[in-house]
Design a protein around this motif. Structure first.
Motif, PDB file in Angstrom:
ATOM      1  N   SER A  25       0.881  -1.101   0.103  1.00  0.00           N
ATOM      2  CA  SER A  25      -0.162  -0.069  -0.102  1.00  0.00           C
ATOM      3  C   SER A  25       0.915   1.131   0.121  1.00  0.00           C
ATOM      4  N   ARG A  26       0.313   2.402  -0.410  1.00  0.00           N
ATOM      5  CA  ARG A  26       1.076   3.666  -0.240  1.00  0.00           C
ATOM      6  C   ARG A  26       0.350   4.616   0.213  1.00  0.00           C
ATOM      7  N   GLU A  27       0.989   5.826   0.890  1.00  0.00           N
ATOM      8  CA  GLU A  27       0.433   6.789   1.455  1.00  0.00           C
ATOM      9  C   GLU A  27       1.113   7.967   1.173  1.00  0.00           C
ATOM     10  N   ARG A  28       0.255   9.006   0.623  1.00  0.00           N
ATOM     11  CA  ARG A  28       1.085  10.363   0.159  1.00  0.00           C
ATOM     12  C   ARG A  28       1.773  10.910   1.394  1.00  0.00           C
ATOM     13  N   ALA A  29       3.169  11.192   0.964  1.00  0.00           N
ATOM     14  CA  ALA A  29       4.291  11.956   2.105  1.00  0.00           C
ATOM     15  C   ALA A  29       4.681  13.255   1.132  1.00  0.00           C
ATOM     16  N   GLY A  30       3.906  14.357   1.269  1.00  0.00           N
ATOM     17  CA  GLY A  30       4.597  15.549   0.540  1.00  0.00           C
ATOM     18  C   GLY A  30       4.021  15.284  -0.805  1.00  0.00           C
ATOM     19  N   ARG A  31       5.290  15.441  -1.659  1.00  0.00           N
ATOM     20  CA  ARG A  31       4.921  15.117  -3.144  1.00  0.00           C
ATOM     21  C   ARG A  31       5.075  13.715  -3.583  1.00  0.00           C
ATOM     22  N   SER A  32       5.588  12.853  -2.627  1.00  0.00           N
ATOM     23  CA  SER A  32       5.879  11.473  -2.986  1.00  0.00           C
ATOM     24  C   SER A  32       5.053  10.546  -2.236  1.00  0.00           C
ATOM     25  N   PHE A  33       5.383   9.264  -2.156  1.00  0.00           N
ATOM     26  CA  PHE A  33       4.688   8.291  -1.406  1.00  0.00           C
ATOM     27  C   PHE A  33       5.559   7.478  -0.271  1.00  0.00           C
ATOM     28  N   HIS A  34       5.000   7.100   0.532  1.00  0.00           N
ATOM     29  CA  HIS A  34       5.619   6.157   1.484  1.00  0.00           C
ATOM     30  C   HIS A  34       4.927   4.850   1.297  1.00  0.00           C
ATOM     31  N   TRP A  35       5.635   3.634   1.163  1.00  0.00           N
ATOM     32  CA  TRP A  35       5.310   2.440   0.919  1.00  0.00           C
ATOM     33  C   TRP A  35       5.410   1.589   2.087  1.00  0.00           C
ATOM     34  N   ARG A  36       4.503   0.423   2.055  1.00  0.00           N
ATOM     35  CA  ARG A  36       4.250  -0.552   3.190  1.00  0.00           C
ATOM     36  C   ARG A  36       3.959  -1.797   2.572  1.00  0.00           C
ATOM     37  N   SER A  37       4.490  -2.985   3.005  1.00  0.00           N
ATOM     38  CA  SER A  37       4.085  -4.160   2.786  1.00  0.00           C
ATOM     39  C   SER A  37       2.609  -4.603   3.451  1.00  0.00           C
ATOM     40  N   THR A  38       1.682  -5.099   2.469  1.00  0.00           N
ATOM     41  CA  THR A  38       0.512  -5.796   2.979  1.00  0.00           C
ATOM     42  C   THR A  38       0.389  -7.071   2.819  1.00  0.00           C
TER      43      THR A  38
END
Length: 135
Positions: A68-81
């Motif tokens: 999954s990803r979540e917005r972090a400023g102008r980019s994304f932060h990613w996490r394993s699901t």
């Protein structure tokens, strides 16, 4: 003695197998302390992997539903699901989906299982597939 190409350059590293990069990226995400950026993943996977390649892999994993990803400023932060078993199951399903005769593929797969794996599969299925596995 190190091997060099004729023009003096270092030889190119071997090409990774299909799914190998996805597994490496997913493993890096499993080690992450929380959601991380693509650059963090790139650093952990190492080698000569381009940032754009990491982004492509992350996007593919997102489409498969294993990150999954979540917005972090102008980019994304990613996490394993999903864990590695989940990714392997997705690869197995992709192969199954690409075959015309699903029944034949499943029957062939089941006949190659060890007795322990067959018992485990029967337990997981609640013994509903017992007839197809016999024979």
């Amino acid at each position: 003695m190190e091997r060099r190409e004729r023009d003096g350059r270092e030889p190119r590293s071997r090409r990774r197998g299909q799914g190998e990069l996805e597994a490496q990226v997913l493993a890096a995400l499993h080690e992450a302390p929380g959601p991380v950026g693509a650059a963090w993943v790139q650093e952990r996977v190492g080698g000569d992997l381009a940032y754009t390649t990491v982004m492509t892999i992350l996007t593919r994993l997102l489409a498969k539903g294993v990150v999954s990803r979540e917005r972090a400023g102008r980019s994304f932060h990613w996490r394993s699901t999903a864990d590695e078993a989940g990714l392997a199951a997705l690869r197995m399903r992709k192969v199954l989906d690409s075959e015309r005769d699903r029944g034949a593929v499943l029957a062939s797969f089941v006949t190659t299982l060890s007795a322990d794996d067959e018992r485990l599969l029967r337990d997981l299925l609640g013994d509903t597939g017992a007839g197809a596995a016999e024979g």
